[in-house]
Scaffold this active site. Structure first.
Site, PDB file in Angstrom:
ATOM      1  CB  SER A  95      46.201  66.832  23.992  1.00 26.14           C
ATOM      2  OG  SER A  95      46.100  66.412  25.331  1.00 26.14           O
ATOM      3  CG  ASP A 136      52.331  70.919  27.739  1.00 24.33           C
ATOM      4  OD1 ASP A 136      51.908  70.483  28.831  1.00 24.33           O
ATOM      5  OD2 ASP A 136      52.025  70.384  26.662  1.00 24.33           O
ATOM      6  CG  HIS A 144      48.462  70.542  27.022  1.00 23.65           C
ATOM      7  ND1 HIS A 144      49.326  69.672  26.395  1.00 23.65           N
ATOM      8  CD2 HIS A 144      47.234  69.941  26.966  1.00 23.65           C
ATOM      9  CE1 HIS A 144      48.668  68.608  25.971  1.00 23.65           C
ATOM     10  NE2 HIS A 144      47.401  68.746  26.313  1.00 23.65           N
TER      11      HIS A 144
END
Length: 625
Positions: free
Chosen positions: A283, A529, A580
């Site tokens: 991320s 996602d 995610h």
């Protein structure tokens, strides 16, 4: 009390129950012990949905839980004396629960145990049986929520929180509920300096504990750590480079010397192991790592020189990297409506919505300058104009290109529909001076269209987080692996209206009353996602880094897309999720990470599931002429 519930509802005895191993091929590990692997067919049986029975169970137990929670909150107002609950006969209470619910609880618990038994260490054990073992030192850079923040302040206002986590623990929820003003004072940075407020000292937790769980029971990196351990990894050859994600990268180095420490740890890891390191980022951690690769080599900063990355880094595993930002970060700092962007679990989301008004959330998000790195990069070239976007579908009625839309456009607060470039201008014009100055002095969200621009930007730290304005290191031996989930609806554009609520302090708000066609409560969903859009996850890996000025050394890039195929039986999506955050527990992702760490990454084949290659060809960024 808890023992009684476990014995009656979950069917547990007072002693540890025996566990029958699942059938499957048997192998021996390096110590000669038998290891049983669970075949795919068995896993599918374990993860079949029993949705109707499960919903009945949740409904029944949820009602019971609701009564207890109601009693708890009522006690805070002296309405109910909670001590009376201690006199409840649990046997009688459980006898009152329908037998079907009790039986379903036992059944679901049994299957959950089998699923957990499969998940824990299974991927690593399977690769161990194939001869894969620890080779490269592994350094992990977590994402925006993964690192807990704990208080080290000793002023009177902070003493009650000393060494307690005010982000990433139940202490956070307790402080938010019982002492919101103090929690806000601790979690927000100084609006002018972007550093610690006077008398406050929050620091990133360190070690594996900093990122393996967010809140007890809500794992983040723990699955990866379990599987790494099966190959022979431990604290001597694996390391979590936790950081205070609230800070901008410049202040992260100034206050914590984060990049100096990270560089030293990488160098030490190679010296002690004789192998170059594998960097694993997730991320926002991918953006931080991209900044670090520039910092490490730059004169006057890391002073490593142009060969440093090639000498010390074998591979970069980029997991769900928000390389071009996350669009849902924009409404967070505009109107405080970043639904689920922080990917908190259900209790934390409830706490945020219940106890913090929108204008308070705006203030908090803006006072965390690090999170503004996730505002979208690339402008209209990547995200589209008023009539077209590269990821538009043929059957769409509204283009993604108009990022912020207004049903009524009749004032400065609600102008005509806005593209990403125009939305950024709009945000700056409607922000406090302190926030506007922090963003403009820290980040750049544009595109460098020539090699000369890219080379010039190598000397400007403000550009180092933007892969469309700077290049990859001159490291021909570096390998980059882009692993990310796809197939989960992700926020792509919004419909806004003026906020006419007299109690509100925000100028505009998402028009949640607007639902028709592709618009769902003011939000239009696209591909991604669930948090990061497909264009941010995939464009640089698929096309951007194939453009010479962004990758002049020809660094190897491999893309592996993972479809979101959640198991409805599992609250976190199971071994095939593409979410995610939950993807960190995905079996195939863990397999890929371990192969790269074990020196087998060259055997990984690219895997495309979406149309990202076609979308990327429509992006208005081209080779130098």
């Amino acid at each position: 009390m808890s023992d009684t519930i476990r014995r009656r509802v979950l069917g547990e005895s007072t002693t540890e129950p025996s566990r029958t191993p699942s059938p499957g091929p048997t192998i021996r590990n390096r110590d000669g012990e038998h290891i049983t692997l669970v075949p795919t067919a068995k896993l599918k049986k374990l993860t079949k949905s029993r949705s109707k029975r499960r919903q009945s169970l949740i409904f029944g137990l949820g009602g019971l839980f609701g009564l207890i929670v109601a009693a708890f909150f009522a006690q805070q107002h002296d309405v109910i004396n909670l001590e009376g609950l201690m006199d409840i006969n649990l046997d009688s209470l459980l006898d009152a629960i329908p037998a079907g619910i009790v039986n379903d609880a036992k059944d679901i618990t049994r299957h959950e145990r089998e699923t957990v038994n499969y998940d824990s260490f299974s991927v690593g054990l399977h690769l161990q049986s194939q001869g894969v073992k620890a080779r490269h030192p592994v350094i992990m850079i977590p994402g925006v929520i993964s690192t807990g923040l704990e208080s080290w302040g000793t002023e009177e206002v902070s003493r009650q929180y000393f060494r307690k986590r005010l982000w990433g623990s139940w202490s956070m929820m307790r402080a938010l509920v019982l002492d919101k003003a103090s929690w806000k004072r601790h979690i927000m940075l100084d609006k002018i300096t972007g550093m610690d407020p006077p008398g406050i000292k929050l620091r990133a937790a360190q070690g594996f504990d900093a990122a393996d769980f967010f809140i007890t029971g809500y794992w983040i990196w723990s699955k990866i750590l379990e599987n790494l351990a099966t190959l022979g990894y431990d604290p001597t050859n694996a390391f979590t480079a936790a950081y205070d994600w609230r800070l901008s990268c410049e202040k992260l180095e100034l206050r914590d010397q984060y990049f100096t420490r990270l560089k030293a740890h990488i160098e030490l890891a190679k010296k002690t192991s004789g192998e170059k390191v594998v960097l694993v980022s997730h991320s926002m951690g991918s953006q931080v790592l991209f900044y670090f690769l520039h910092w490490a080599e730059a004169e006057g900063y890391g002073d490593g020189g142009p060969r440093w990355v090639d000498d010390f880094v074998d591979s970069w595993i980029n997991i769900s990297g928000s390389l071009l930002g996350a669009l849902k970060g924009y409404p967070a700092v505009l109107s405080g409506e970043m639904k689920d962007t922080a990917q908190l679990n259900a209790f934390a989301v409830y706490g945020l919505e219940k106890f913090l008004a929108k204008h308070e959330r705006v203030e908090i998000f803006r006072a965390m300058p690090g999170t503004s790195s996730m505002l979208p990069m690339g402008g209209n070239a990547v995200w589209g104009n008023k009539t077209f976007a590269p990821d538009d579908h043929t059957n769409q009625t509204v283009s993604y290109g108009t990022f912020i839309n207004f049903k009524e456009s009749n004032s400065t607060q609600s102008p005509a529909n806005l593209t990403v470039d125009e939305s950024h201008t709009y945000l700056m014009e409607h922000s406090d001076t302190w926030y506007r100055d922090q963003v403009r002095n820290t980040y750049s969200y544009g595109v460098a269209h020539s090699k000369a621009e890219v080379e010039s930007n190598a000397k400007d730290p403000k550009k180092w987080m933007n892969p469309l304005e700077t290049r990859l290191p001159l490291s021909p031996n570096l390998k980059i692996y882009c692993f990310y989930g796809v197939g989960k609806p992700t926020e792509r554009s919004y419909w806004y209206r003026e906020d006419r609520d007299p109690l509100s302090h925000t100028n505009v708000t998402i028009d949640t009353s607007l639902t028709f066609g592709e618009i769902d409560h003011g939000v239009i969903m696209g591909e991604g996602d669930g948090t990061v859009p497909l264009m941010s996850n995939g464009y640089m890996c698929t096309k951007g880094w194939r453009i010479n000025r962004y990758n002049p050394a020809g660094v190897s890039i491999k893309v592996y897309e993972m479809p979101h195929e959640p198991d409805r039986f599992s609250p976190r999506g199971g071994p095939n999720t593409g979410d995610h955050v939950d993807i960190l527990g995905r079996a195939s992702l863990n397999d890929l990470i371990l192969r790269v760490a074990g020196g087998k990454g060259n055997h990984i084949e690219e895997n495309y599931v979406t149309n990202i290659r076609a979308y990327s060809e429509k992006v208005k960024i081209y080779e130098d002429r």
